[in-house]
Design a protein around this motif. Structure first.
Motif, mmCIF file in Angstrom:
data_model
loop_
_atom_site.group_PDB
_atom_site.id
_atom_site.type_symbol
_atom_site.label_atom_id
_atom_site.label_comp_id
_atom_site.label_asym_id
_atom_site.label_seq_id
_atom_site.Cartn_x
_atom_site.Cartn_y
_atom_site.Cartn_z
ATOM 1 N N GLU A 118 12.425 8.164 8.461
ATOM 2 C CA GLU A 118 11.670 7.400 9.453
ATOM 3 C C GLU A 118 10.175 7.373 9.130
ATOM 4 O O GLU A 118 9.461 6.482 9.590
ATOM 5 N N LEU A 119 9.708 8.358 8.372
ATOM 6 C CA LEU A 119 8.266 8.522 8.212
ATOM 7 C C LEU A 119 7.787 8.587 6.761
ATOM 8 O O LEU A 119 6.581 8.706 6.521
ATOM 9 N N PHE A 120 8.700 8.518 5.759
ATOM 10 C CA PHE A 120 8.211 8.786 4.401
ATOM 11 C C PHE A 120 7.365 7.652 3.819
ATOM 12 O O PHE A 120 6.760 7.804 2.770
ATOM 13 N N ALA A 121 7.295 6.489 4.484
ATOM 14 C CA ALA A 121 6.424 5.422 3.991
ATOM 15 C C ALA A 121 4.968 5.646 4.390
ATOM 16 O O ALA A 121 4.085 4.909 3.941
ATOM 17 N N PHE A 122 4.717 6.668 5.222
ATOM 18 C CA PHE A 122 3.353 6.949 5.698
ATOM 19 C C PHE A 122 2.812 8.194 5.003
ATOM 20 O O PHE A 122 3.562 9.125 4.695
ATOM 21 N N GLU A 123 1.487 8.192 4.781
ATOM 22 C CA GLU A 123 0.852 9.321 4.116
ATOM 23 C C GLU A 123 0.106 10.214 5.091
ATOM 24 O O GLU A 123 -0.138 11.385 4.788
ATOM 25 N N VAL A 132 12.710 -0.421 6.021
ATOM 26 C CA VAL A 132 11.650 0.568 5.835
ATOM 27 C C VAL A 132 10.455 0.169 6.696
ATOM 28 O O VAL A 132 9.902 -0.925 6.536
ATOM 29 N N LYS A 133 10.091 1.030 7.621
ATOM 30 C CA LYS A 133 8.972 0.751 8.519
ATOM 31 C C LYS A 133 7.653 0.831 7.761
ATOM 32 O O LYS A 133 7.480 1.643 6.863
ATOM 33 N N GLY A 134 6.726 -0.034 8.164
ATOM 34 C CA GLY A 134 5.409 -0.031 7.552
ATOM 35 C C GLY A 134 5.230 -1.034 6.438
ATOM 36 O O GLY A 134 4.158 -1.097 5.835
ATOM 37 N N LEU A 135 6.274 -1.829 6.134
ATOM 38 C CA LEU A 135 6.190 -2.834 5.073
ATOM 39 C C LEU A 135 6.262 -4.234 5.665
ATOM 40 O O LEU A 135 6.876 -4.453 6.716
ATOM 41 N N THR A 136 5.644 -5.193 4.976
ATOM 42 C CA THR A 136 5.755 -6.595 5.387
ATOM 43 C C THR A 136 7.111 -7.136 4.912
ATOM 44 O O THR A 136 7.760 -6.542 4.047
ATOM 45 N N PRO A 137 7.565 -8.276 5.457
ATOM 46 C CA PRO A 137 8.837 -8.856 4.998
ATOM 47 C C PRO A 137 8.875 -9.101 3.487
ATOM 48 O O PRO A 137 9.888 -8.827 2.831
ATOM 49 N N GLY A 138 7.778 -9.609 2.913
ATOM 50 C CA GLY A 138 7.742 -9.843 1.476
ATOM 51 C C GLY A 138 7.843 -8.553 0.687
ATOM 52 O O GLY A 138 8.504 -8.494 -0.366
ATOM 53 N N GLU A 139 7.192 -7.503 1.178
ATOM 54 C CA GLU A 139 7.254 -6.210 0.503
ATOM 55 C C GLU A 139 8.661 -5.611 0.592
ATOM 56 O O GLU A 139 9.130 -4.978 -0.353
ATOM 57 N N GLU A 149 0.815 -1.206 0.000
ATOM 58 C CA GLU A 149 0.000 0.000 0.000
ATOM 59 C C GLU A 149 0.854 1.263 0.000
ATOM 60 O O GLU A 149 0.345 2.371 0.179
ATOM 61 N N VAL A 150 2.153 1.088 -0.192
ATOM 62 C CA VAL A 150 3.082 2.227 -0.143
ATOM 63 C C VAL A 150 3.489 2.614 -1.563
ATOM 64 O O VAL A 150 3.875 1.769 -2.369
ATOM 65 N N ARG A 151 3.387 3.896 -1.852
ATOM 66 C CA ARG A 151 3.802 4.432 -3.147
ATOM 67 C C ARG A 151 5.057 5.286 -2.931
ATOM 68 O O ARG A 151 5.033 6.262 -2.169
#
Length: 646
Positions: free
Chosen positions: A497-502, A289-296, A254-256
């Motif tokens: 630390e935060l750019f994976a979040f919108e 990268v925080k907010g991602l699953t291991p596969g991602e 879900e991360v762009r």
């Protein structure tokens, strides 16, 4: 062929541009030994001092002996046997009237001169530390080396590789200076962690030793060719993306990720590669990268590696486009296979060495002496490795007599050394009356586990009218608060630390669902929600510098290498849940924290460790499974009678 003896003052014919005074290398060595042989008086003084110091040697516990490899244990037993046999020869050589006086009727160390010897309480399952020994001042005002320092000096002079485990405040730099002075005819190189330490060491080292940082060595060899790029302007992420040929977003889960964010991650990948000893960039160098699953994360890593390799190709050119930094020429230096102009290399802070530097030193033909404290290995999260554990060496020695603090603080340190399973125990300075308890009035330093706690405590101090400051400044906290404000306003942020979040709500959800993975970010979210981003940004501008602060706040990481008279431990060093072990990284951080205090230590924030270890004491009177070879133990047995039924 017999070479005739040359008359005194004569020399052989020139060879390779030099006059030869001796007919062979063996003759030269014999003459050198004759000139430098110690006098009878020096030998007698050495024997007297050595026998006196041996009475203070710590007794090895069963737990410590178990840590010694079988091959080393056999060698140790052989040396001990020789020492005891030599002791008997000494007694046999003495007149009969003196034999009774020197007979070893008591193995208990004698009381220290000028100090009352008080039994030090041991932590459960911890071997006893050596009895503190007051420093001996010579006629010229200098201090005589301790028996541990003498052993290190002798081992260094022998020419073999050496690893020294030096506890907090034990004078490792002074010991290295003494070791270097024992090798006056050899060229030495001391490599320090930063420039200020290198300058301080250079002022103390003898003329045959050069003190430097790894970056200084690399700049002289490689970095100077890239000076124009080093002095060049910063390259914004969007512009770096253009140079790297990135024009489309990359979607993972879900991360762009925009081209600019991909450029930031790829350059950080290059940075992690530059810290390593690797020859090429792989997925192992891609940052977490925080907010991602291991596969991602795996998918993102495979996407970033080719981009990072393109970035590294640009950075290797003297006229590239990306911003060139100091770590880049350090890596280029390592890849060039440099040869250091030194007969011996002294590496400080070996427990937190960058693998890139370790690789350079290990490839040298020079003698390698590595010093550090494995219990202070607190930078593993950024790629540092504990070189003390893996370094190939002939000898491993210790420095355990701390001069920074007294016995009370040493005992607190030993609690954490026991928790870590370390064989080393510290002895406190007998001349310091360190106290565990409230700090009282006057300037103090508060050590915290996280930056967010340090910032929160500093804001409270400002509200109370105190002059407060944060060690290392507030720029990192200011950038985080700016990023939080952008997310709260619905804007994207480039903060790593935060750019994976919108949105800010996504950050909240992440720290609630995955608190262990979020780590310090959880405390930061609490700080933002309690005070607001604007209030934190304002506070960063109100905090002063260290020099004029009544209360100084710091994380334990930034406090490493520092010391203060009065130290308070904050309450964010949280005890693990029942049944869970204390994380090794947390134990190391606690050890660093308590050993920053010189005079007074308010250890309230870590006092839970005493109750936790006390649960395992049982009915052994507080000794746990401590050494039966320690004379303070109620069941102590004379080591000379072990195996003889005593």
């Amino acid at each position: 062929m017999v070479v005739p003896k040359m008359p005194r003052g004569k020399s052989h014919e020139p060879r390779n541009g030099r006059l030869r005074r001796y007919c062979s290398g063996r003759c030269r060595q014999a003459a050198y030994r004759a000139r430098h042989a110690p006098s009878r008086q020096a030998l007698e003084e050495s024997i007297t001092d050595g026998l006196q110091e041996l009475r203070f040697l710590p007794r090895l516990s069963a737990a410590e002996l178990e840590l010694i490899p079988d091959e080393d244990l056999a060698a140790l037993a052989q040396h001990v046997g020789r020492a005891r046999a030599m002791h008997e020869k000494i007694l046999a050589a003495l007149p009969a009237a003196l034999e009774e006086q020197h007979a070893p009727t008591s193995r208990t160390p004698p009381p220290m001169v000028g100090a009352e010897h008080q039994p030090l309480p041991l932590s459960p399952d911890a071997p006893a530390a050596a009895a503190p020994v007051a420093p001996v001042r010579r006629a010229d005002g200098s201090f005589a080396p301790t028996h541990e320092q003498e052993a290190i000096i002798a081992a260094a002079a022998d020419g073999g590789h050496l690893v020294v485990e030096a506890g907090a405040g034990t004078g490792k730099t002074s010991t290295l200076v003494l070791a270097a002075k024992a090798m006056p005819r050899r060229r030495g190189l001391y490599i320090a962690f930063n420039r200020s330490i290198a300058r301080e060491a250079q002022a103390k080292m003898p003329d045959n030793v050069t003190a430097s940082t790894a970056h200084s060595l690399a700049f002289r060899a490689v970095g100077r060719r890239y000076k124009d790029r080093l002095d060049g302007p910063r390259v914004p992420a969007a512009k770096a993306a253009v140079f790297l040929g990135l024009s489309q977003d990359f979607i993972v889960g879900e991360v762009r990720l925009s081209p600019a964010k991909q450029a930031v991650l790829s350059q950080e990948t290059v940075g992690r590669f530059c810290y390593s000893a690797a020859r090429d960039i792989t997925t192992e160098h891609v940052p977490f990268v925080k907010g991602l699953t291991p596969g991602e994360r795996d998918a993102l890593a495979r996407h970033l590696v080719p981009i990072a390799r393109r970035a590294w190709e640009d950075l290797q050119r003297t006229s590239g486009n990306l911003k060139f930094g100091h770590d880049h020429y350090l890596k280029l230096w390592q890849l060039s296979g440099p040869s250091l102009s030194a007969d011996f290399v002294l590496l400080d802070e070996g427990q937190d060495s960058n693998p890139v530097l370790v690789d350079v030193i290990r490839r040298q033909d020079a003698q390698q002496i590595v010093v550090g404290d494995s219990a202070q290995q607190i930078y593993g999260w950024r790629g540092a490795e504990d070189a003390l554990v893996t370094w190939p060496t002939q000898q491993r020695l210790q420095l355990t007599q701390s001069w920074r603090f007294g016995p009370a603080v040493a005992n607190e340190a030993n609690v954490w050394l026991a928790e870590l399973g370390m064989g080393m125990r510290l002895s406190g300075n007998p001349g310091k009356n360190s106290v565990i308890g409230p700090l009282g009035g006057g300037p103090r330093t508060v050590l915290c586990r996280t930056n967010a706690t340090a910032m929160g405590r500093a804001m409270s101090a400002l509200a109370d009218g105190e002059k407060a400051a944060i060690v290392g400044g507030t720029s990192s906290m200011r950038r985080l608060a700016d990023a939080a404000r952008d997310l709260q306003a619905g804007k994207a942020t480039s903060h790593p630390e935060l750019f994976a979040f919108e949105t800010w709500q996504q950050v909240r959800t992440y720290v609630e669902d995955q608190p262990e993975e979020a780590g310090e970010l959880s405390t930061f979210v609490e700080l933002i929600d309690d005070h607001g981003a604007e209030e934190i940004i304002t506070a960063t501008g109100r905090l002063g510098n260290e020099k004029g602060a009544q209360t100084l706040f710091s994380t334990a990481h930034k406090a490493k290498g520092r010391e203060w008279s009065k130290v308070e431990v904050a309450d964010d060093f949280r005890e693990p849940q029942p049944g869970q072990k204390v994380a090794r990284a947390d134990s190391m951080l606690a050890y660093v924290t308590v050993t920053r205090a010189m005079d007074r230590l308010d250890n309230t924030g870590l006092a839970w460790i005493h109750e936790r270890q006390g649960r395992h004491v049982g009915d052994r009177g507080g000794w746990g499974t401590a050494s039966l070879l320690d004379p303070r133990h109620p069941d102590w047995r004379d080591p000379y009678r072990l195996g003889g039924g005593g």
